[in-house]
Design an enzyme around this catalytic site. Structure first.
Site, short mmCIF file in Angstrom:
data_model
loop_
_atom_site.label_atom_id
_atom_site.label_comp_id
_atom_site.label_asym_id
_atom_site.label_seq_id
_atom_site.Cartn_x
_atom_site.Cartn_y
_atom_site.Cartn_z
N ASP A 10 9.37 28.90 21.74
CA ASP A 10 9.24 30.21 22.37
C ASP A 10 10.55 30.97 22.19
OD1 ASP A 10 6.67 29.48 23.27
OD2 ASP A 10 7.56 28.38 24.95
N LYS A 61 -4.81 30.86 22.39
CA LYS A 61 -5.69 31.13 23.54
C LYS A 61 -6.78 32.13 23.16
CE LYS A 61 -2.09 30.17 26.97
NZ LYS A 61 -0.91 30.08 26.08
N LEU A 63 -10.10 34.21 22.73
CA LEU A 63 -11.24 34.60 23.55
C LEU A 63 -11.80 35.90 23.00
CD1 LEU A 63 -13.08 34.17 25.99
CD2 LEU A 63 -11.44 35.49 27.36
N ASP A 66 -18.54 35.42 20.12
CA ASP A 66 -18.69 34.14 19.42
C ASP A 66 -18.36 34.22 17.94
OD1 ASP A 66 -19.57 33.46 21.90
OD2 ASP A 66 -21.60 32.88 21.29
N ARG A 175 8.93 20.29 33.82
CA ARG A 175 10.32 20.59 34.13
C ARG A 175 11.04 19.33 34.58
NH1 ARG A 175 9.12 24.43 31.74
NH2 ARG A 175 9.36 26.64 32.24
#
Length: 227
Positions: A10, A61, A63, A66, A175
């Site tokens: 990241d 992720k 979405l 279809d 963490r």
């Protein structure tokens, strides 16, 4: 444990990501690439890592309708990624599973983001608390034929009872004891995550933001090994 630790790249630039991978060489063999790096040249970098034999978790992720999800998954299969995330909506998962059929791509259903607590879930319009929603979506992922799910390690033990021993249970929000939680709300230490049944731990900032990234990764690996 080395194959069970996924380091989240990241980072804002490709140059910084390449530097992190160099610093972690030999200690880490699995990386996550999400939105931040993907939109800074990270998709080509993901291909490079995969072609060198490094495992890559593409955290997109997905979405959408279809057909759009299916066509996206078909192209991601060609990239030789190890894992891919999509939101754990039943229709979306079924479309992705069909598109990835016959490949080695492990599809992961994202249940409830680890940055969300009960009030956040209520505000999003769900009638379930986070724990209940995670379990419901885990059942749906299992029935859809997914390769695994993403959840908080707080829920991993209960999820493992639902999905059985074979599906991946991938847990972000990890963490080490004493470290800052940042924007994460449902967090667990590395050792507890392993004890709870997590198959893979996703760790970003505690490693990539550390002064000595390699030492940070090795400390987490040692804690995982002690579980």
């Amino acid at each position: 444990m080395r194959d069970r630790l996924i380091v989240g790249l990241d980072l804002p630039t490709l140059k910084e990501a390449e530097r992190a991978v160099r610093e972690l060489e030999g200690a880490v063999s699995f990386y996550k690439i999400g939105y931040q790096l993907a939109f800074a040249g990270g998709l080509d970098f993901a291909r490079e890592l995969a072609s060198s034999g490094t495992k890559v978790f593409l955290d997109m992720k997905l979405l959408d309708i279809d057909n759009t999800v299916a066509k996206g998954v078909e192209n991601i299969v060609k990239m030789d990624m190890t894992m891919l995330t999509l939101h754990a909506y039943p229709k979306t998962m079924r479309a992705a599973v069909e598109a990835a059929r016959g490949s080695e791509l492990c599809l992961l259903g994202v249940t409830v983001l680890t940055s969300m607590d009960e009030q956040d879930v209520i505000d999003a319009g769900y009638e379930y608390d986070p724990h209940t929603l995670v379990l419901r979506r885990s059942e749906q992922a299992l029935h859809a034929g997914m390769g695994g799910i993403v959840c908080s390690a707080e829920e991993a033990e209960a999820v493992r009872r639902i999905v059985g021993p074979d599906l991946a249970v991938v847990t972000p929000g990890i963490r080490p004891a004493g470290s800052a939680h940042g924007d994460q709300k449902r967090v667990v230490t590395p050792a507890q995550a392993i004890r709870n049944g997590s198959s893979h731990l996703v760790v970003g900032r505690p490693i990539v933001a550390a002064p000595d990234r390699r030492a940070a990764a090795e400390a987490i690996l040692a804690e995982m090994q002690s579980a």
